[in-house]
Structures are given as C-alpha cells and as structure tokens.
Design a protein around this motif. Structure first.
Motif, PDB file in Angstrom:
ATOM      1  N   VAL A 131      -2.521  12.835  -6.984  1.00  0.00           N
ATOM      2  CA  VAL A 131      -1.648  11.944  -6.280  1.00  0.00           C
ATOM      3  C   VAL A 131      -1.233  10.838  -7.217  1.00  0.00           C
ATOM      4  O   VAL A 131       0.020  10.587  -7.506  1.00  0.00           O
ATOM      5  N   THR A 132      -2.059  10.314  -7.922  1.00  0.00           N
ATOM      6  CA  THR A 132      -1.765   9.155  -9.127  1.00  0.00           C
ATOM      7  C   THR A 132      -1.028   9.974 -10.138  1.00  0.00           C
ATOM      8  O   THR A 132       0.169   9.271 -10.751  1.00  0.00           O
ATOM      9  N   ALA A 133      -1.347  11.226 -10.628  1.00  0.00           N
ATOM     10  CA  ALA A 133      -0.626  11.823 -11.760  1.00  0.00           C
ATOM     11  C   ALA A 133       0.687  12.088 -11.057  1.00  0.00           C
ATOM     12  O   ALA A 133       1.631  11.907 -12.003  1.00  0.00           O
ATOM     13  N   GLY A 134       0.934  12.733 -10.084  1.00  0.00           N
ATOM     14  CA  GLY A 134       2.065  13.003  -9.473  1.00  0.00           C
ATOM     15  C   GLY A 134       2.977  11.766  -9.337  1.00  0.00           C
ATOM     16  O   GLY A 134       4.219  11.776  -9.426  1.00  0.00           O
ATOM     17  N   TRP A 135       2.517  10.583  -9.278  1.00  0.00           N
ATOM     18  CA  TRP A 135       3.491   9.425  -8.945  1.00  0.00           C
ATOM     19  C   TRP A 135       3.543   8.795 -10.266  1.00  0.00           C
ATOM     20  O   TRP A 135       4.070   7.558 -10.253  1.00  0.00           O
ATOM     21  N   SER A 138       8.840   5.118   1.662  1.00  0.00           N
ATOM     22  CA  SER A 138       7.706   5.791   0.834  1.00  0.00           C
ATOM     23  C   SER A 138       7.830   5.161  -0.638  1.00  0.00           C
ATOM     24  O   SER A 138       6.809   5.129  -1.279  1.00  0.00           O
ATOM     25  N   SER A 139       8.857   4.688  -0.905  1.00  0.00           N
ATOM     26  CA  SER A 139       8.914   3.894  -2.294  1.00  0.00           C
ATOM     27  C   SER A 139       7.726   2.781  -2.582  1.00  0.00           C
ATOM     28  O   SER A 139       7.173   2.591  -3.607  1.00  0.00           O
ATOM     29  N   ASP A 140       7.972   2.099  -1.485  1.00  0.00           N
ATOM     30  CA  ASP A 140       6.794   1.017  -1.526  1.00  0.00           C
ATOM     31  C   ASP A 140       5.467   1.384  -1.447  1.00  0.00           C
ATOM     32  O   ASP A 140       4.603   0.731  -1.937  1.00  0.00           O
ATOM     33  N   ILE A 141       5.205   2.444  -0.730  1.00  0.00           N
ATOM     34  CA  ILE A 141       3.867   2.916  -0.626  1.00  0.00           C
ATOM     35  C   ILE A 141       3.290   3.485  -1.792  1.00  0.00           C
ATOM     36  O   ILE A 141       2.257   3.345  -2.437  1.00  0.00           O
ATOM     37  N   ARG A 142       4.506   4.093  -2.754  1.00  0.00           N
ATOM     38  CA  ARG A 142       3.947   4.672  -4.080  1.00  0.00           C
ATOM     39  C   ARG A 142       3.664   3.383  -4.958  1.00  0.00           C
ATOM     40  O   ARG A 142       2.794   3.373  -5.669  1.00  0.00           O
ATOM     41  N   ASP A 143       4.454   2.373  -4.792  1.00  0.00           N
ATOM     42  CA  ASP A 143       4.385   1.273  -5.717  1.00  0.00           C
ATOM     43  C   ASP A 143       3.030   0.720  -5.343  1.00  0.00           C
ATOM     44  O   ASP A 143       2.224   0.152  -6.247  1.00  0.00           O
ATOM     45  N   ARG A 144       2.571   0.470  -3.945  1.00  0.00           N
ATOM     46  CA  ARG A 144       1.280  -0.090  -3.705  1.00  0.00           C
ATOM     47  C   ARG A 144      -0.035   0.862  -4.353  1.00  0.00           C
ATOM     48  O   ARG A 144      -1.054   0.570  -4.679  1.00  0.00           O
ATOM     49  N   TRP A 145       0.126   2.296  -4.202  1.00  0.00           N
ATOM     50  CA  TRP A 145      -0.706   2.974  -4.534  1.00  0.00           C
ATOM     51  C   TRP A 145      -0.874   2.918  -6.059  1.00  0.00           C
ATOM     52  O   TRP A 145      -2.069   2.661  -6.578  1.00  0.00           O
ATOM     53  N   ARG A 146       0.272   2.707  -6.903  1.00  0.00           N
ATOM     54  CA  ARG A 146       0.056   2.535  -8.406  1.00  0.00           C
ATOM     55  C   ARG A 146      -0.509   1.297  -8.696  1.00  0.00           C
ATOM     56  O   ARG A 146      -1.211   1.030  -9.770  1.00  0.00           O
ATOM     57  N   CYS A 147      -0.491   0.224  -7.872  1.00  0.00           N
ATOM     58  CA  CYS A 147      -1.157  -1.172  -8.318  1.00  0.00           C
ATOM     59  C   CYS A 147      -2.501  -1.028  -7.678  1.00  0.00           C
ATOM     60  O   CYS A 147      -2.909  -2.239  -7.610  1.00  0.00           O
ATOM     61  N   GLY A 148      -3.048  -0.205  -6.946  1.00  0.00           N
ATOM     62  CA  GLY A 148      -4.366  -0.071  -6.217  1.00  0.00           C
ATOM     63  C   GLY A 148      -4.314  -1.003  -5.142  1.00  0.00           C
ATOM     64  O   GLY A 148      -5.424  -1.276  -4.795  1.00  0.00           O
ATOM     65  N   ARG A 149      -3.302  -1.132  -4.329  1.00  0.00           N
ATOM     66  CA  ARG A 149      -3.444  -1.998  -3.377  1.00  0.00           C
ATOM     67  C   ARG A 149      -3.334  -0.915  -1.715  1.00  0.00           C
ATOM     68  O   ARG A 149      -3.284   0.232  -2.007  1.00  0.00           O
ATOM     69  N   ARG A 150      -3.830  -1.450  -0.749  1.00  0.00           N
ATOM     70  CA  ARG A 150      -4.134  -0.761   0.308  1.00  0.00           C
ATOM     71  C   ARG A 150      -2.838  -0.315   0.922  1.00  0.00           C
ATOM     72  O   ARG A 150      -1.906  -0.830   0.956  1.00  0.00           O
ATOM     73  N   ILE A 151      -2.938   0.927   1.481  1.00  0.00           N
ATOM     74  CA  ILE A 151      -1.865   1.654   2.210  1.00  0.00           C
ATOM     75  C   ILE A 151      -2.277   1.614   3.576  1.00  0.00           C
ATOM     76  O   ILE A 151      -1.763   2.405   4.352  1.00  0.00           O
ATOM     77  N   HIS A 152      -3.273   1.372   4.135  1.00  0.00           N
ATOM     78  CA  HIS A 152      -3.611   1.446   5.503  1.00  0.00           C
ATOM     79  C   HIS A 152      -2.787   0.781   6.445  1.00  0.00           C
ATOM     80  O   HIS A 152      -1.962  -0.224   6.040  1.00  0.00           O
ATOM     81  N   GLY A 153      -2.296   1.408   7.607  1.00  0.00           N
ATOM     82  CA  GLY A 153      -1.212   1.025   8.305  1.00  0.00           C
ATOM     83  C   GLY A 153       0.172   1.518   7.963  1.00  0.00           C
ATOM     84  O   GLY A 153       0.858   1.338   8.972  1.00  0.00           O
ATOM     85  N   LEU A 154       0.462   1.881   6.820  1.00  0.00           N
ATOM     86  CA  LEU A 154       1.730   2.251   6.519  1.00  0.00           C
ATOM     87  C   LEU A 154       1.678   4.011   6.651  1.00  0.00           C
ATOM     88  O   LEU A 154       2.811   4.420   6.991  1.00  0.00           O
ATOM     89  N   VAL A 155       0.664   4.567   6.561  1.00  0.00           N
ATOM     90  CA  VAL A 155       0.573   5.921   6.881  1.00  0.00           C
ATOM     91  C   VAL A 155      -0.585   6.119   7.992  1.00  0.00           C
ATOM     92  O   VAL A 155      -1.263   5.455   7.940  1.00  0.00           O
ATOM     93  N   GLY A 156      -0.535   7.558   8.446  1.00  0.00           N
ATOM     94  CA  GLY A 156      -1.523   7.787   9.442  1.00  0.00           C
ATOM     95  C   GLY A 156      -2.783   7.782   8.712  1.00  0.00           C
ATOM     96  O   GLY A 156      -2.998   8.258   7.512  1.00  0.00           O
ATOM     97  N   GLU A 157      -3.811   7.695   9.366  1.00  0.00           N
ATOM     98  CA  GLU A 157      -5.337   7.811   8.867  1.00  0.00           C
ATOM     99  C   GLU A 157      -5.621   9.134   8.146  1.00  0.00           C
ATOM    100  O   GLU A 157      -6.239   9.113   7.010  1.00  0.00           O
TER     101      GLU A 157
END
Length: 227
Positions: A217-221, A185-204
């Motif tokens: 989501v951005t505000a929460g993280w 989850s921490s890696d997913i949050r980091d990717r989100w903050r950087c504007g990177r895709r999270i496809h394949g890491l979470v369900g569609e």
C-alpha cells in the motif's frame, strides 16, 4: 411489469471509504433501487499521474467494505476489459448484457460538474438513469445551475421538482441529498503517508486489509507522479 433498477457506483476507490458506502446506501433508499453494484475502474482515465493501488487490491477492499450489506455487491466487469475504463462503455456493456434490467449511475456532484470532460459524459443519460448526491458542499443550487446551462447537450428537461430532470427514453436525473461525511480517498492517502490513523474513515475490515499489505500500500501510494 416494472423492470428492476440497479444502481451502478463506479469509481477508482483508492481506497473505498465510509463516505462511498454511506452515499450509496442513501441513494439506494431514496430511489428504491433493487440493488447497488460497485464497479471499480481498472484503468481510470481521469487519474493520470495519481498513484493508484493495484486493481486486485482495490477490488478486494470494495468486497470487504460491502460484506454483509444486503443488496450491495462488487461487479468485476472492468477486470479484463482493455483500455481506459470509460463510464460510457461500462453502461453500454451492461445494457447489452442485461436487457431485462434498468440501470442508475450514481455520481457525486463534483463528477456531474466535470461530465463535459468525460468521454460522451453529457450523453450518459441515454444509457441509464443518473443519480447525483451532494459532495464537497455542492448542493441543489449547483445542480440546477449546471442543468440549466447543459440541458440541450444532455437532452434534459426540468420537472415541477427542481431535484428531478427528465432524460431521453423515460429516464431521470435526480439530485439526492445525503448526510455529509467529510471523508475523501485523497485525505486517507495523505494520512497513511504521514503515519496517521485512518480508523473511522474506512471500514474495519478495509483498514485491517490495508495494514496487512502495508508495504504494498505504501509503495502504491508513493509512486512518483509522472511529469
């Protein structure tokens, strides 16, 4: 008649990802669990200082992640409980409310190693079976070393199988090897903050819901971490 054993997968799920779901499936199949319930923590006691999405959104994401997966569901019992979401209280409450069922608490190896810091963590085996799945490169050797050092505190006794230890009341603590998925989850949050895709890491469906509520989501993280 044998009582059904229900898997309890607790966690912050910030957010829930494919590694959570896959681990739960493999534990359920390995131990022939009757069902598995994800129990999102409303107020996780070990996440102080870490930005966490609001509970209703995390709850919805878990439901989306398990949609269509037979035998898997989301338990909302933490929603209205006051105070921190202690696992000890969760398991005790389940035992009182559902006396005709047995429960198996599912946790990662990192969680097992940190049990001494949990509230009555070393006594959880008095309330439920415990199933430990490998995480972060930690496997059966680490499991054995921890149990050997903490056997008296946990009232645990080894069996002929190094992956199985006996607990009070006929319960068991079992190591379950699972396919390693390097997703966190921490890696997913980091990717989100950087504007990177999270496809394949979470369900569609989970990804779509996150993107639908992107601003929240951005505000929460991105909440400031208290000193």
């Amino acid at each position: 008649m044998t009582r059904p054993v229900i898997g309890i997968f607790g966690g912050t799920f910030n957010p829930v990802h494919v590694g959570h779901v896959r681990a739960a499936i493999e534990v359920a199949e390995a131990l022939s669990l009757a069902a598995v319930e994800f129990v999102p923590a409303a107020r996780p006691p070990h996440k102080n200082g870490e930005p966490v999405l609001d509970f209703p959104l995390r709850l919805k994401l878990c439901r989306l992640a398990l949609d269509g997966l037979s035998g898997f569901s989301v338990n909302t019992m933490e929603a209205d409980r006051p105070g921190p979401s202690y696992t000890r209280d969760t398991l005790a409450s389940l035992g009182r409310a559902r006396p005709d069922e047995d429960f198996c608490f599912i946790l990662g190896m990192g969680d097992l190693l940190s049990l001494p810091t949990w509230k009555d963590g070393l006594r959880l085996g008095r309330l439920a079976h415990l199933a430990v799945h490998a995480r972060e490169g930690l496997g059966l050797e680490h499991f054995g070393h921890f149990l050997a050092a903490r056997a008296a505190d946990m009232e645990a006794a080894p069996t002929a199988d190094p992956a199985v230890w006996e607990l009070p009341g006929g319960r068991r603590l079992t190591f379950v090897p699972v396919a390693r998925l390097d997703v966190s989850s921490s890696d997913i949050r980091d990717r989100w903050r950087c504007g990177r895709r999270i496809h394949g890491l979470v369900g569609e469906a989970v990804r779509h819901e996150l993107e639908t509520h992107a601003a929240a989501v951005t505000a929460g993280w991105s909440r400031p971490v208290p000193a």
